[in-house]
Design a protein around this motif. Structure first.
Motif, PDB file in Angstrom:
ATOM      1  N   LEU A 136       0.814  -1.215   0.000  1.00 43.03           N
ATOM      2  CA  LEU A 136       0.000   0.000   0.000  1.00 43.03           C
ATOM      3  C   LEU A 136       0.849   1.267   0.000  1.00 43.03           C
ATOM      4  N   ILE A 137       1.936   1.256   0.756  1.00 42.12           N
ATOM      5  CA  ILE A 137       2.776   2.460   0.807  1.00 42.12           C
ATOM      6  C   ILE A 137       3.469   2.695  -0.535  1.00 42.12           C
ATOM      7  N   LEU A 138       3.946   1.638  -1.165  1.00 43.81           N
ATOM      8  CA  LEU A 138       4.598   1.782  -2.472  1.00 43.81           C
ATOM      9  C   LEU A 138       3.591   2.215  -3.539  1.00 43.81           C
ATOM     10  N   HIS A 139       2.373   1.672  -3.441  1.00 39.88           N
ATOM     11  CA  HIS A 139       1.323   2.056  -4.382  1.00 39.88           C
ATOM     12  C   HIS A 139       0.994   3.544  -4.224  1.00 39.88           C
TER      13      HIS A 139
ATOM     14  N   ALA B 224      -0.853  11.870  -4.484  1.00 41.12           N
ATOM     15  CA  ALA B 224      -1.869  12.759  -3.917  1.00 41.12           C
ATOM     16  C   ALA B 224      -2.595  13.610  -4.963  1.00 41.12           C
ATOM     17  N   ARG B 225      -1.844  14.326  -5.799  1.00 42.75           N
ATOM     18  CA  ARG B 225      -2.482  15.344  -6.628  1.00 42.75           C
ATOM     19  C   ARG B 225      -3.055  14.816  -7.938  1.00 42.75           C
ATOM     20  N   LYS B 226      -2.309  13.959  -8.612  1.00 43.49           N
ATOM     21  CA  LYS B 226      -2.823  13.419  -9.865  1.00 43.49           C
ATOM     22  C   LYS B 226      -2.450  11.944  -9.951  1.00 43.49           C
ATOM     23  N   PRO B 227      -3.298  11.092  -9.373  1.00 44.57           N
ATOM     24  CA  PRO B 227      -2.978   9.663  -9.356  1.00 44.57           C
ATOM     25  C   PRO B 227      -2.804   9.103 -10.763  1.00 44.57           C
ATOM     26  N   LYS B 228      -1.863   8.165 -10.896  1.00 48.64           N
ATOM     27  CA  LYS B 228      -1.552   7.576 -12.204  1.00 48.64           C
ATOM     28  C   LYS B 228      -2.432   6.351 -12.443  1.00 48.64           C
TER      29      LYS B 228
ATOM     30  N   ASP C 174     -12.824   9.894  -9.041  1.00 42.96           N
ATOM     31  CA  ASP C 174     -12.191  10.878  -9.915  1.00 42.96           C
ATOM     32  C   ASP C 174     -10.947  10.307 -10.592  1.00 42.96           C
ATOM     33  N   LYS C 175     -11.080   9.122 -11.177  1.00 37.56           N
ATOM     34  CA  LYS C 175      -9.931   8.476 -11.819  1.00 37.56           C
ATOM     35  C   LYS C 175      -9.402   9.324 -12.967  1.00 37.56           C
ATOM     36  N   THR C 176      -8.096   9.314 -13.124  1.00 39.13           N
ATOM     37  CA  THR C 176      -7.450  10.008 -14.252  1.00 39.13           C
ATOM     38  C   THR C 176      -7.256   9.010 -15.384  1.00 39.13           C
ATOM     39  N   GLU C 177      -7.098   9.539 -16.573  1.00 38.29           N
ATOM     40  CA  GLU C 177      -6.857   8.657 -17.734  1.00 38.29           C
ATOM     41  C   GLU C 177      -5.373   8.362 -17.836  1.00 38.29           C
TER      42      GLU C 177
END
Length: 214
Positions: free
Chosen positions: A183-186, A193-197, A211-214
């Motif tokens: 979980l920590i590595l993920h 935090a700001r723009k999850p991959k 709010d998933k990003t593409e």
């Protein structure tokens, strides 16, 4: 806060984490259990990379409580002054080293309560040490795990204690040992935090984050 994932979804999520990284490791450098305690205590409000840079020289000259006490507070400060809150942390390192000598014969204890009695060692630090050194399924919840747990539905909770309980209660037993490292590595590299991959996320289809990003 996302809804708690079902047992089946949890098993699938952690199976994928395990497939991607079968033996996840903590990133703090250490040479024995004493230096691990010191490194984790120093990592509060600091990056692992910054701590590693500071402790390489420190642990080269002080890898036991006795050597650390002999080095002294000012000596510790010289090595760790690039880390935030370094004066207070140096004071705690010397205090905990002296306490290990006085109360534990220079050995690091392997119970959470005893570890938490050491200056500068809280529950999170104790859990990291129990997990990394003694391979106990202890869950150390930091900001990354708190974020991932709540976004994904793996371990929703209003505070770190609630997230810790959610991991202990809901992550299948065979994944508990490595759960906090996955979980920590993920959180550190994918679910940032700001723009999850989200495009690179192995649990994208399981995660409840809206709010998933593409």
């Amino acid at each position: 806060m996302a809804k708690q994932l079902s047992y089946g979804a949890m098993r699938e999520a952690f199976t994928r984490f395990q497939t991607a990284e079968p033996e996840p490791k903590g990133e703090l450098e250490h040479v024995n259990v004493f230096t691990l305690v010191v490194a984790v205590a120093l990592s509060a409000q600091a990056t692992d990379a910054g701590v590693n840079k500071a402790t390489r020289g420190l642990f080269a000259v002080a890898d036991t409580p006795e050597k650390m006490v002999a080095l002294g507070e000012e000596g510790v400060i010289e090595h760790i002054k690039t880390i935030g809150l370094f004066r207070n942390k140096a004071k705690n390192v010397i205090k905990l080293s002296q306490m290990l000598i006085d109360d534990y014969g220079g050995e690091v204890p392997n119970s959470r309560a005893a570890l938490q009695s050491l200056p500068g060692v809280g529950r999170k630090t104790a859990n990291v040490v129990l997990n990394m050194w003694w391979r106990q399924p202890a869950q150390a919840v930091d900001t990354h795990i708190f974020r991932v747990g709540n976004r994904s539905g793996i371990a929703p909770g209003k505070d770190v204690d609630a997230v810790e309980r959610a991991i202990e209660d809901n992550v299948p037993a065979d994944f508990q040992l490595h759960a906090h490292h996955w979980l920590i590595l993920h959180g550190r590299y994918i679910c940032v935090a700001r723009k999850p991959k989200c495009g690179a996320c192995v649990i994208k289809d399981i995660c409840q984050y809206e709010d998933k990003t593409e």
